[in-house]
Design an enzyme around this catalytic site. Structure first.
Site, mmCIF file in Angstrom:
data_model
loop_
_atom_site.group_PDB
_atom_site.id
_atom_site.type_symbol
_atom_site.label_atom_id
_atom_site.label_comp_id
_atom_site.label_asym_id
_atom_site.label_seq_id
_atom_site.Cartn_x
_atom_site.Cartn_y
_atom_site.Cartn_z
ATOM 1 N N GLU A 326 23.989 3.630 21.902
ATOM 2 C CA GLU A 326 25.362 3.424 21.461
ATOM 3 C C GLU A 326 25.713 1.940 21.430
ATOM 4 O OE1 GLU A 326 26.499 5.941 20.137
ATOM 5 O OE2 GLU A 326 25.168 7.402 21.081
ATOM 6 N N TYR A 411 17.230 9.577 12.244
ATOM 7 C CA TYR A 411 17.038 8.811 13.471
ATOM 8 C C TYR A 411 15.588 8.341 13.635
ATOM 9 C CZ TYR A 411 21.612 10.505 15.155
ATOM 10 O OH TYR A 411 22.946 10.771 15.316
#
Length: 629
Positions: A326, A411
């Site tokens: 993040e 991803y």
């Protein structure tokens, strides 16, 4: 009513060129032409997941004035948009979905508005008449029960069990369910907000935040840097704050504050490592809020305030790669954003690559290699589960929800694509390229074809590097030049597992110093022919069914379901009722379904579904063929 707008490309100042997997610019027709006939006549293609006319009328800032009404579970108030009519349009169109629009002011004067036809995927266009000199549009509204972004958490499902809680989740196209807005990643705006909440609760947003409650329950927020609206976020609850260092800290309920502060003790050092790799952190503070268990993701990169799941609180800091992920989004995704959801891999592939570089700098290459191998395993699983069309990095999501593309293709295949380029160019050269990429595109949006243009111009062509960019981006599967990662830690795990399989001798397994990653590799590599007796021996010794580590528990439960090891059943149910993270729910419900235990899946889901955010329940509804009616 959806309108189509034809756009010309913006020149990147790159002359026509070609190399393996390159994208050429035809300077006469202003087309981008790839060497496999992928033609993009508008490099800045209109986002197909918005009903707004965000290219004709450009919003630069919005201000929210909202009351948080827990009794009726609604947000009510207004949003004031500051905008410019760049095309002379006679109407401005905002995205809404399941909102109750009360009235509209245009430059402070009451104005008529019209709601178009409802679209199940995209919602309802809000159309407001304007003139060429318009400056502001203010929309008065309230949310409804159909606000898919909002999770009104029952006090019983919070850590403290007494106070209500609400949080938003805007990605991908859910912001329109709590704010009438131009809901597209292709438009960046600044925003501010005045939020009123019960005085015993604290409000925080993806903006400058207070660190303690006030007596009035009134909070003001400013986000002075332009962000796509999916990164607008709000959370309200009985929150406390504890600093980690001078620019990082943690918000959560008082009952969890000590555990969270311990878990994230390395957060400040992570920010420094990230800056050392790819340049200054440009968002001021980096804080985390740990939400209730219904939060559907591991984390959400809302700028200045990452929203995180409590499932990463393992007590041993073993799952903090999520924090690195993040944090990395502060560069890839937040600083440089995919301009449409078809280009989602530009957010996530870069972020996974960056995350692993941070983890390597923090904890060493062996640690990062284990993460990469687990990621490759996830990628192969996604390849097996997804259609060939959805195995490409560049997605084709027309008339489909963007969540369809939020798989490990974006991803992990995205990450390995970048890792492949790193190996071909050398790390030093590739790091310089990425650092400049973030610097030159900061606070901008970009699509795949523009990135490939930049990649060719700045790295591949000048350095005569020939790689199969086209195959990686536009074709299915995993190309043959995918980097191969090895781990001596995992080799040891495999050897111990093989020895146990022969003799059922637990003395062959020595997991005293195993990380979470080694346990995951151990469980994932248990052969399907393992008997219930063998699983029972392992479970009895290592108490996997009772594991407090959610990553290990999920892997163990899935393996047990597929091996018909029914001793996990009650703990499995408790896990699925308590945890709302979609990453864990999907494989477990799928395993029940594929193991001919659909009745048991429905039985658990009936109990658990009210505890899930819409993002999770929508996915599981479709997986199980569940209907509330």
């Amino acid at each position: 009513m959806k309108q189509i707008y034809i756009l010309l490309v913006i020149s990147l100042g790159v002359s026509t060129f070609s190399c393996s997997g390159s994208v050429e610019r035809n300077v006469e027709t202003e087309e981008l032409v790839t060497d496999s006939s992928h033609v993009v006549t508008e490099a800045l293609v209109i986002d197909e997941h918005t009903l707004s006319n965000y290219k004709d009328v450009v919003v630069s800032h919005c201000h929210l004035s909202l009351d948080v009404d827990f009794e009726n579970e609604v947000l009510k108030g207004s949003v004031l948009h500051t905008l410019k009519n760049v095309s002379g349009a006679e109407v401005v169109i905002f995205d809404t979905k399941n909102l109750n629009i009360k009235s509209v002011l245009v430059d402070g004067t009451t104005a008529p508005f019209e709601l178009g036809n409802y679209d199940e995927l995209l919602g309802t266009p809000l159309q407001i008449a304007i003139n060429k000199d318009v400056n502001t549009v203010e929309i008065f509204y309230e949310t409804t029960e159909g606000a898919e972004a909002l999770d009104w958490v029952n006090p019983k499902l919070t850590a403290g069990k007494e106070n209500p809680y609400v949080f938003t989740q805007g990605q991908s196209i859910f912001t329109r369910t709590w704010v009438p807005i131009m809901d597209t990643p292709g438009l960046r705006i600044t925003y501010s907000a005045d939020i009123t909440v019960p005085p015993n609760l604290l409000a925080v947003m993806s903006a400058d935040n207070p660190t303690e409650k006030n007596d009035q329950g009134k909070y003001h927020f400013e986000m002075s840097q332009p962000v796509p609206c999916y990164l607008m976020a709000l959370a309200v609850g009985n929150l406390e704050f504890v600093p980690v260092d001078e620019r990082t800290g943690v918000y959560t309920e008082p009952e969890m504050i000590d555990a969270c502060a311990f878990e994230f003790a390395d957060m400040g050092e992570m920010v420094k490592k990230a800056e050392g790799l790819y340049g200054p952190y440009l968002w001021g503070r980096y804080d985390i809020i740990v939400l209730p268990p219904s939060f559907p993701f591991g984390g959400m990169e809302n700028p200045r305030l990452t929203f995180a799941t409590p499932t990463i609180i393992a007590g041993d800091r073993s799952l903090v790669s999520l924090v690195a992920h993040e944090l990395a989004h502060s560069w890839s995704g937040n600083l440089v954003t995919n301009s449409t959801w078809n280009d989602f891999w530009l957010n996530e592939g870069f972020t996974v690559y960056f995350e692993r570089r941070i983890m390597e700098d923090m904890y060493g290459k062996d640690y990062a290699d284990m993460l990469a191998i687990l990621g490759y395993q996830d990628l192969i699983r996604s390849i097996d589960e997804e259609s060939e069309a959805d195995q490409a990095l560049k997605l084709k999501l027309n008339r489909r929800h963007p969540d369809v593309g939020m798989t490990d293709i974006a991803y992990e295949k995205g990450c390995f694509f970048l890792k492949m380029i790193e190996e071909a160019s050398g790390r030093e050269l590739f790091d310089s390229f990425l650092k400049n990429y973030f610097l030159e595109h900061k606070f901008q949006t970009i699509n795949t074809e523009e990135f490939v243009n930049y990649l060719n111009a700045k790295l591949l062509v000048p350095n005569k590097i020939a790689v199969n960019v086209e195959e990686w981006i536009y074709e299915s599967g995993v190309p043959s030049n995918c980097p191969v990662i090895e781990s001596k830690n995992f080799t040891s795990v495999e050897e111990q597992l093989a020895a146990f399989g022969i003799e059922n001798n637990l003395d062959e397994i020595n997991p005293l110093d195993w990380s979470t990653h080694e346990w995951l590799h151990f469980i994932r590599n248990m052969p399907p022919e393992f008997s219930n007796k063998q699983l029972e021996i392992i479970d009895s010794r290592f108490q996997l069914t009772q594991s407090g580590n959610c990553e290990i528990a999920c892997a163990w439960f899935e393996k047990s379901i597929r091996c018909n090891y029914e001793a996990v059943d009650q703990n499995l149910e408790k896990f699925l009722v308590r945890v709302g993270r979609r990453k864990f729910l999907t494989p477990l419900y799928r395993a029940l379904k594929e193991s001919n235990r659909l009745d048991r899946a429905f039985e658990i889901y009936e109990k658990a579904r009210p505890n899930y955010h819409h993002v999770s329940s929508h996915t599981i509804d479709e997986l199980l063929g569940y209907s509330k009616s």
